[in-house]
Design a protein around this motif. Structure first.
Motif, short mmCIF file in Angstrom:
data_model
loop_
_atom_site.label_atom_id
_atom_site.label_comp_id
_atom_site.label_asym_id
_atom_site.label_seq_id
_atom_site.Cartn_x
_atom_site.Cartn_y
_atom_site.Cartn_z
N GLY A 14 8.12 0.98 8.88
CA GLY A 14 7.74 1.40 7.63
C GLY A 14 8.64 1.31 6.49
O GLY A 14 9.75 1.84 6.75
N PRO A 15 8.53 0.83 5.36
CA PRO A 15 7.13 0.24 5.10
C PRO A 15 6.97 -1.02 5.68
O PRO A 15 7.92 -2.07 5.58
CB PRO A 15 7.29 0.07 3.38
CG PRO A 15 8.63 0.04 3.13
CD PRO A 15 9.43 1.04 4.11
N GLY A 16 6.08 -1.45 6.40
CA GLY A 16 5.76 -2.48 7.27
C GLY A 16 5.81 -3.97 6.32
O GLY A 16 5.07 -3.91 5.22
N HIS A 17 6.52 -4.67 6.82
CA HIS A 17 6.47 -6.16 6.27
C HIS A 17 6.70 -7.09 7.47
O HIS A 17 7.22 -6.83 8.54
CB HIS A 17 7.35 -6.33 4.95
CG HIS A 17 8.85 -6.21 5.68
ND1 HIS A 17 9.32 -5.02 5.39
CD2 HIS A 17 9.74 -7.38 5.93
CE1 HIS A 17 10.92 -5.26 5.79
NE2 HIS A 17 10.83 -6.47 6.21
N SER A 55 5.06 2.66 15.60
CA SER A 55 4.17 3.50 15.11
C SER A 55 4.38 3.82 13.63
O SER A 55 5.67 3.99 13.38
CB SER A 55 4.36 4.90 15.79
OG SER A 55 4.19 4.72 17.17
N GLY A 56 3.38 3.94 12.87
CA GLY A 56 3.68 4.48 11.53
C GLY A 56 4.10 3.27 10.65
O GLY A 56 4.30 3.41 9.62
N CYS A 57 4.20 2.05 11.16
CA CYS A 57 4.65 0.85 10.32
C CYS A 57 3.60 0.26 9.33
O CYS A 57 3.99 -0.63 8.55
CB CYS A 57 5.20 -0.44 11.06
SG CYS A 57 3.81 -1.20 12.19
N GLY A 58 2.35 0.49 9.43
CA GLY A 58 1.29 0.26 8.51
C GLY A 58 0.29 -0.66 9.06
O GLY A 58 -0.60 -1.12 8.62
N LYS A 59 0.14 -0.54 10.32
CA LYS A 59 -0.75 -1.42 11.09
C LYS A 59 -2.22 -0.86 10.91
O LYS A 59 -3.26 -1.81 10.50
CB LYS A 59 -0.71 -1.31 12.81
CG LYS A 59 0.77 -1.82 13.21
CD LYS A 59 0.96 -1.96 14.77
CE LYS A 59 0.61 -0.76 15.59
NZ LYS A 59 1.80 0.48 15.05
N SER A 60 -2.62 0.19 11.01
CA SER A 60 -4.02 0.74 10.66
C SER A 60 -4.15 0.61 9.37
O SER A 60 -5.36 0.30 8.87
CB SER A 60 -3.94 2.24 11.19
OG SER A 60 -3.98 2.42 12.44
N GLN A 107 0.84 -0.99 0.01
CA GLN A 107 -0.07 0.08 -0.13
C GLN A 107 0.90 1.38 0.02
O GLN A 107 1.91 1.39 0.66
CB GLN A 107 -1.04 0.03 1.44
CG GLN A 107 -2.03 0.92 1.39
CD GLN A 107 -3.00 1.09 -0.07
OE1 GLN A 107 -2.30 1.05 -1.05
NE2 GLN A 107 -3.95 1.19 0.38
N GLN A 108 0.42 2.18 -0.77
CA GLN A 108 1.17 3.50 -0.99
C GLN A 108 0.40 4.60 -0.84
O GLN A 108 -0.59 4.65 -1.34
CB GLN A 108 1.81 3.25 -2.25
CG GLN A 108 2.54 4.30 -2.83
CD GLN A 108 3.49 4.01 -4.05
OE1 GLN A 108 4.24 3.28 -3.99
NE2 GLN A 108 2.90 4.65 -5.11
N PHE A 109 1.00 5.76 -0.18
CA PHE A 109 0.01 6.92 -0.14
C PHE A 109 0.82 8.18 -0.80
O PHE A 109 2.08 8.34 -0.64
CB PHE A 109 -0.33 7.29 1.28
CG PHE A 109 -1.14 6.38 2.27
CD1 PHE A 109 -2.36 6.13 1.78
CD2 PHE A 109 -0.45 5.38 3.10
CE1 PHE A 109 -2.87 5.10 2.49
CE2 PHE A 109 -1.18 4.53 3.65
CZ PHE A 109 -2.68 4.47 3.39
N ALA A 112 5.78 9.38 -3.48
CA ALA A 112 4.83 8.26 -2.93
C ALA A 112 5.63 7.44 -2.10
O ALA A 112 6.66 7.09 -2.48
CB ALA A 112 3.92 7.61 -3.77
N ARG A 113 5.20 7.23 -0.91
CA ARG A 113 5.80 6.38 0.09
C ARG A 113 5.09 5.26 0.29
O ARG A 113 3.82 5.13 0.46
CB ARG A 113 5.88 7.30 1.42
CG ARG A 113 7.20 7.93 1.55
CD ARG A 113 7.20 9.02 2.74
NE ARG A 113 6.29 8.57 4.08
CZ ARG A 113 6.73 7.86 4.93
NH1 ARG A 113 8.09 7.41 5.31
NH2 ARG A 113 5.76 7.43 5.99
N LEU A 114 5.75 3.95 0.33
CA LEU A 114 4.95 2.67 0.71
C LEU A 114 4.76 2.79 2.25
O LEU A 114 5.57 3.03 2.71
CB LEU A 114 6.03 1.64 0.27
CG LEU A 114 6.27 1.28 -1.20
CD1 LEU A 114 7.28 0.06 -1.33
CD2 LEU A 114 4.54 0.43 -1.67
N ALA A 115 3.44 2.36 2.49
CA ALA A 115 3.32 2.06 3.84
C ALA A 115 3.31 0.62 4.25
O ALA A 115 3.65 0.36 5.48
CB ALA A 115 1.85 2.67 3.95
N LEU A 116 3.00 -0.18 3.37
CA LEU A 116 3.06 -1.68 3.75
C LEU A 116 3.80 -2.14 2.35
O LEU A 116 3.53 -1.84 1.31
CB LEU A 116 1.67 -2.32 3.86
CG LEU A 116 1.03 -2.08 4.95
CD1 LEU A 116 -0.37 -2.81 4.90
CD2 LEU A 116 1.84 -2.78 6.07
#
Ligand SMILES: Nc1ncnc2c1ncn2[C@@H]1O[C@H](COP(=O)(O)OP(=O)(O)O)[C@@H](O)[C@H]1O
Ligand SMILES: [Mg+2]
Length: 268
Positions: free
Chosen positions: A212-215, A43-48, A12-14, A20-24
Motif C-alpha cells: 500500500g498504496p497499491g499500484h 495484505s493491505g495493498c488494496g486488493k479488496s 482510493q483513500q480512507f 487520510a491514507r491512500l489505499a490505491l
C-alpha cells in the motif's frame, strides 16, 4: 459473455485516525469481456478495495471505473462478489441461499427453482440442498457460494480470496471447477489472492500490486492449458516470475517497508 472492465488512474483513500491514507494509487487496468484476471499483492495493498470499487460499493477519490462502457456509480446485478467466508446465511438452507439473490431480484418462483436446481447440480450439491451451512464442509460452503453467484448470471464475478480458508485438496478441486464454470459461462472474473501460485493456476493474466498504496508493478500472461493445478511445474515456474516482480519492487523501495500490523504476507 461477460462485460469488459476498465479502471483508469484510480485512487482510493480512507479517512482514519490521523491523516487520510491512500489505499490505491494510479491503478489503470483494462480487462476484456470474459477474461479471467487474477490480482495478487501483499495484505493491505488494496486488493479488496479494488474489488469494492468495481462492485460499486465505494467510489474512487480519483479516476474512473467503467463496466461494459458505463461508469460505475453504485452496485448492480451485473456484478457479484464472492468472499472468503461468512458468505452464506446460516439460517437458510443451501437451496434458499443459492436462490437468495434471484428472489431479491424478483425472479418468479418457478424460474428461480429451476435455476437453483441447475446450479446446485453443476456444483455437485444436489444432495445437500436442504442442509444448512453449518452442516457443510468449508469446500461445500464455497461451492454453494459459487452457485449463488453464478445463478445470478453476472457479467462480472468479483472473487475476494474465496478459497484461502480451505484445505489444499478442497481448494484444488474448486480451482478445477471454477475454471470449468468460467469456460462454460464466459463470465469476466477478477480473482484476488495473496497466493501467487493460485493466481497463476487460475488467471489468464496475473496483475501484481505493490504494497500500500497499491499500484500495478507488472503483470504476467499465463498461456498454459486448462485446467491447471497449483503443483504443476509450469505453474510453479511462472509463480517464481510473479514473485520476482514483487521482490524487485521491494528492493527498489517501490513498496512500503514490511512489518507492522499489515505484514505484507504473500505466499508462493
Ligand atoms: N473502510 C475502510 N476504512 C479505512 N481504511 C480502510 C478501509 N478499507 C480498507 N482500508 C485500508 O486500506 C488499505 C487496503 O485495504 P484492503 O483493500 O482491504 O487490502 P487487501 O485486501 O489487499 O488486504 C489497508 O491499509 C486498509 O487498512
Ligand atoms: Mg482483502
Amino acid at each position: 459473455m461477460g462485460s469488459p472492465v476498465l479502471l483508469t488512474d484510480v485512487a482510493q483513500q480512507f479517512a482514519g485516525r490521523g491523516p487520510a491514507r491512500l489505499a490505491l494509487d494510479g491503478v489503470t487496468l483494462s480487462i476484456d469481456a470474459g477474461e479471467f484476471v487474477c490480482v495478487v499483492g501483499p495484505s493491505g495493498c488494496g486488493k479488496s478495495t479494488l474489488l469494492d470499487l468495481v462492485a460499486g460499493h465505494t467510489r474512487p477519490v480519483r479516476g474512473s471505473v467503467v463496466v461494459d462502457g458505463a461508469k460505475v456509480t453504485g452496485p448492480g446485478l451485473d456484478r457479484v462478489m464472492v468472499f472468503q467466508e461468512h458468505a452464506l446465511f446460516p439460517w437458510l438452507s443451501v437451496r434458499d441461499n443459492v436462490g437468495f439473490g434471484l428472489k431479491n431480484a424478483g425472479v418468479a418462483d418457478a424460474e428461480r427453482e429451476a435455476t437453483v436446481t441447475e446450479w446446485l447440480s453443476k456444483v455437485g450439491l444436489s444432495d445437500a440442498a436442504d442442509l444448512h451451512p453449518h452442516q457443510l464442509s468449508g469446500g461445500m460452503r464455497q461451492r454453494a457460494a459459487l452457485a449463488r453467484a453464478f445463478a445470478m448470471r453476472p457479467q462480472v464475478l468479483l472473487m475476494d480470496e474465496p478459497f484461502s480458508a480451505l484445505d489444499a485438496p478442497s481448494r484444488d478441486r474448486l480451482h478445477v471447477e471454477l475454471q470449468d464454470l468460467w469456460q462454460e459461462t464466459g463470465t469476466t472474473i477478477i480473482f484476488v489472492t495473496h497466493n501467487v501460485r493460485e493466481a497463476v493456476a487460475l488467471g489468464s493474466r496475473v496483475v501484481v500490486l505493490s504494497s500500500g498504496p497499491g499500484h500495478i508493478i507488472g503483470e504476467v500472461a499465463v498461456g498454459l492449458q486448462r485446467p491447471r493445478v497449483v503443483e504443476s511445474d509450469r505453474v510453479v515456474a511462472l509463480a517464481r516470475e510473479v514473485r520476482g516482480l514483487l521482490d524487485a519492487a521491494d528492493q527498489l523501495g517501490i513498496t512500503a517497508p514490511r512489518g507492522g500490523s499489515e505484514d505484507g504476507h504473500v505466499s508462493i
